[in-house]
Design a protein around this motif. Sequence first.
Motif, PDB file in Angstrom:
ATOM      1  N   VAL A 168       0.861  -1.183   0.000  1.00 49.05           N
ATOM      2  CA  VAL A 168       0.000   0.000   0.000  1.00 49.05           C
ATOM      3  C   VAL A 168       0.895   1.230   0.000  1.00 49.05           C
ATOM      4  CG1 VAL A 168      -1.936  -1.097   1.166  1.00 49.05           C
ATOM      5  CG2 VAL A 168      -0.147   0.014   2.522  1.00 49.05           C
ATOM      6  N   ALA A 169       0.364   2.327  -0.476  1.00 48.05           N
ATOM      7  CA  ALA A 169       1.082   3.599  -0.391  1.00 48.05           C
ATOM      8  C   ALA A 169       0.833   4.191   0.988  1.00 48.05           C
ATOM      9  CB  ALA A 169       0.602   4.549  -1.475  1.00 48.05           C
ATOM     10  N   VAL A 170       1.891   4.669   1.625  1.00 43.81           N
ATOM     11  CA  VAL A 170       1.752   5.347   2.916  1.00 43.81           C
ATOM     12  C   VAL A 170       2.098   6.816   2.708  1.00 43.81           C
ATOM     13  CG1 VAL A 170       2.143   3.348   4.379  1.00 43.81           C
ATOM     14  CG2 VAL A 170       4.099   4.631   3.554  1.00 43.81           C
ATOM     15  N   PRO A 191       6.381  12.582  -5.686  1.00 41.62           N
ATOM     16  CA  PRO A 191       7.739  12.119  -5.356  1.00 41.62           C
ATOM     17  C   PRO A 191       7.636  10.890  -4.447  1.00 41.62           C
ATOM     18  CG  PRO A 191       7.181  14.008  -3.999  1.00 41.62           C
ATOM     19  CD  PRO A 191       6.022  13.829  -4.962  1.00 41.62           C
ATOM     20  N   PHE A 192       8.577   9.953  -4.593  1.00 40.51           N
ATOM     21  CA  PHE A 192       8.530   8.718  -3.813  1.00 40.51           C
ATOM     22  C   PHE A 192       9.750   8.591  -2.914  1.00 40.51           C
ATOM     23  CE2 PHE A 192       5.213   7.568  -6.658  1.00 40.51           C
ATOM     24  CZ  PHE A 192       4.478   6.577  -6.009  1.00 40.51           C
ATOM     25  N   VAL A 193       9.514   7.917  -1.797  1.00 39.47           N
ATOM     26  CA  VAL A 193      10.582   7.462  -0.911  1.00 39.47           C
ATOM     27  C   VAL A 193      10.633   5.946  -1.065  1.00 39.47           C
ATOM     28  CG1 VAL A 193      11.501   7.414   1.429  1.00 39.47           C
ATOM     29  CG2 VAL A 193       9.982   9.286   0.715  1.00 39.47           C
ATOM     30  N   ASP A 194      11.765   5.390  -1.503  1.00 38.02           N
ATOM     31  CA  ASP A 194      11.820   3.951  -1.766  1.00 38.02           C
ATOM     32  C   ASP A 194      13.223   3.426  -1.464  1.00 38.02           C
ATOM     33  OD1 ASP A 194      11.025   1.405  -2.565  1.00 38.02           O
ATOM     34  OD2 ASP A 194       9.961   2.151  -4.331  1.00 38.02           O
ATOM     35  N   SER A 205       8.244  -2.803  -6.774  1.00 36.50           N
ATOM     36  CA  SER A 205       7.532  -1.560  -7.081  1.00 36.50           C
ATOM     37  C   SER A 205       7.854  -1.070  -8.484  1.00 36.50           C
ATOM     38  CB  SER A 205       7.902  -0.480  -6.052  1.00 36.50           C
ATOM     39  OG  SER A 205       7.561  -0.891  -4.747  1.00 36.50           O
ATOM     40  N   ASP A 206       9.135  -1.127  -8.870  1.00 41.63           N
ATOM     41  CA  ASP A 206       9.517  -0.698 -10.214  1.00 41.63           C
ATOM     42  C   ASP A 206       8.789  -1.512 -11.279  1.00 41.63           C
ATOM     43  OD1 ASP A 206      11.203   1.241  -9.261  1.00 41.63           O
ATOM     44  OD2 ASP A 206      13.040   0.077  -9.532  1.00 41.63           O
ATOM     45  N   GLU A 207       8.680  -2.825 -11.067  1.00 44.39           N
ATOM     46  CA  GLU A 207       8.010  -3.689 -12.034  1.00 44.39           C
ATOM     47  C   GLU A 207       6.525  -3.343 -12.139  1.00 44.39           C
ATOM     48  OE1 GLU A 207       8.815  -7.700 -10.874  1.00 44.39           O
ATOM     49  OE2 GLU A 207      10.815  -7.721 -11.816  1.00 44.39           O
ATOM     50  N   LEU A 236       7.462  14.487   2.573  1.00 43.92           N
ATOM     51  CA  LEU A 236       8.473  14.601   1.520  1.00 43.92           C
ATOM     52  C   LEU A 236       8.244  13.637   0.370  1.00 43.92           C
ATOM     53  CD1 LEU A 236      11.640  15.039   3.757  1.00 43.92           C
ATOM     54  CD2 LEU A 236      10.541  16.774   2.323  1.00 43.92           C
ATOM     55  N   GLY A 237       7.378  12.661   0.541  1.00 43.11           N
ATOM     56  CA  GLY A 237       7.124  11.726  -0.537  1.00 43.11           C
ATOM     57  C   GLY A 237       6.160  10.630  -0.116  1.00 43.11           C
ATOM     58  N   VAL A 238       5.854   9.781  -1.076  1.00 43.62           N
ATOM     59  CA  VAL A 238       4.989   8.624  -0.863  1.00 43.62           C
ATOM     60  C   VAL A 238       5.866   7.392  -0.687  1.00 43.62           C
ATOM     61  CG1 VAL A 238       3.202   7.159  -1.900  1.00 43.62           C
ATOM     62  CG2 VAL A 238       3.150   9.649  -2.243  1.00 43.62           C
ATOM     63  N   GLY A 239       5.563   6.567   0.299  1.00 44.70           N
ATOM     64  CA  GLY A 239       6.276   5.312   0.503  1.00 44.70           C
ATOM     65  C   GLY A 239       5.391   4.128   0.141  1.00 44.70           C
ATOM     66  N   LEU A 240       6.010   2.999  -0.080  1.00 47.39           N
ATOM     67  CA  LEU A 240       5.282   1.763  -0.355  1.00 47.39           C
ATOM     68  C   LEU A 240       5.715   0.711   0.657  1.00 47.39           C
ATOM     69  CD1 LEU A 240       5.568   1.750  -4.245  1.00 47.39           C
ATOM     70  CD2 LEU A 240       3.452   2.008  -2.934  1.00 47.39           C
TER      71      LEU A 240
END
Length: 292
Positions: A168-170, A191-194, A205-207, A236-240
């Motif tokens: 899920v996106a947090v 923007p993402f935090v990964d 996630s990339d796939e 600062l961004g969305v995490g998964l």
Amino acid sequence: MELQQLRYVVAVAETSNFTRAAERCQVVQSALSHQIAALERELGARLFERTSRRVRLTPAGEAFLPAARECLEAADRARAEVAAASGEIRGRLAVGAIPTVTAVDLPVVLKEFRHLHPRVRVTLASGGSDYLIERVRQGGVDVAFLGLPTRAEPKAVQGRRLARGELVAVVAPDHRLAGDVVELRSLADEPFVDWRAGHAGRVQSDEAFAAAGVRRDVAFEVSSADFMVDLVRQGLGVGLLPAAYAPRFPDLRTIRLRDAPERVEHLIWANHPSPAATAFLDLLDRGDGGPR
């Protein structure tokens, strides 16, 4: 050549200091130095370069150290096998786990194992899946819990799948999509935090984004879930994160994804498990916190 001499060599190599090595081995420094000197005479080569400021392995020492560790591990394994034949499990159990493992309540399982087998020294190492697979291959870790993309399988180790789940996106509480159910393309401008590129947690996630035809901006690459959450918390961004893991952070909100990335949790172990590792695997098979 005696096992105690090998232990002294390993201790000096790991501490880079004769005094600290002697303290670790619980002997006086003069005895440790004498035994290493005797071993060097027997081998006909110096294992350490000693100066007033540092101690380091010589090329001969670098060549000797892996074999010394193997001999000590073999001796420990022999003692453990003899004890197991008499009905007692002892020795060492090194467990590895990704920080976001959810298929097993690992602290509960470790507590139960310690209760059942108090003579076993249990250690825990945390890291990425690729790192843990390599540690199991090399014998530094006995069993490990991984999270891999759905099409990936760990190689050159024994193992089984534990569970499959979605991410899920947090997001921060004030995020415009907090609490919604959307498709990945709705997050294209975020923007993402990964995890760092190439990390197993990043690949899944990339796939998923590639399959959805979405290009995304990974603005922050991290090496721990806690750091990811700290950055997300600041907006600062969305995490998964795995859906089963995200509830550990009640101050964050989640976004459910219709085309969510998926991962599979695996349990892996060495091809020839020690008695302690075998007992741990047996506990997982029959315990409430074990594989599903």
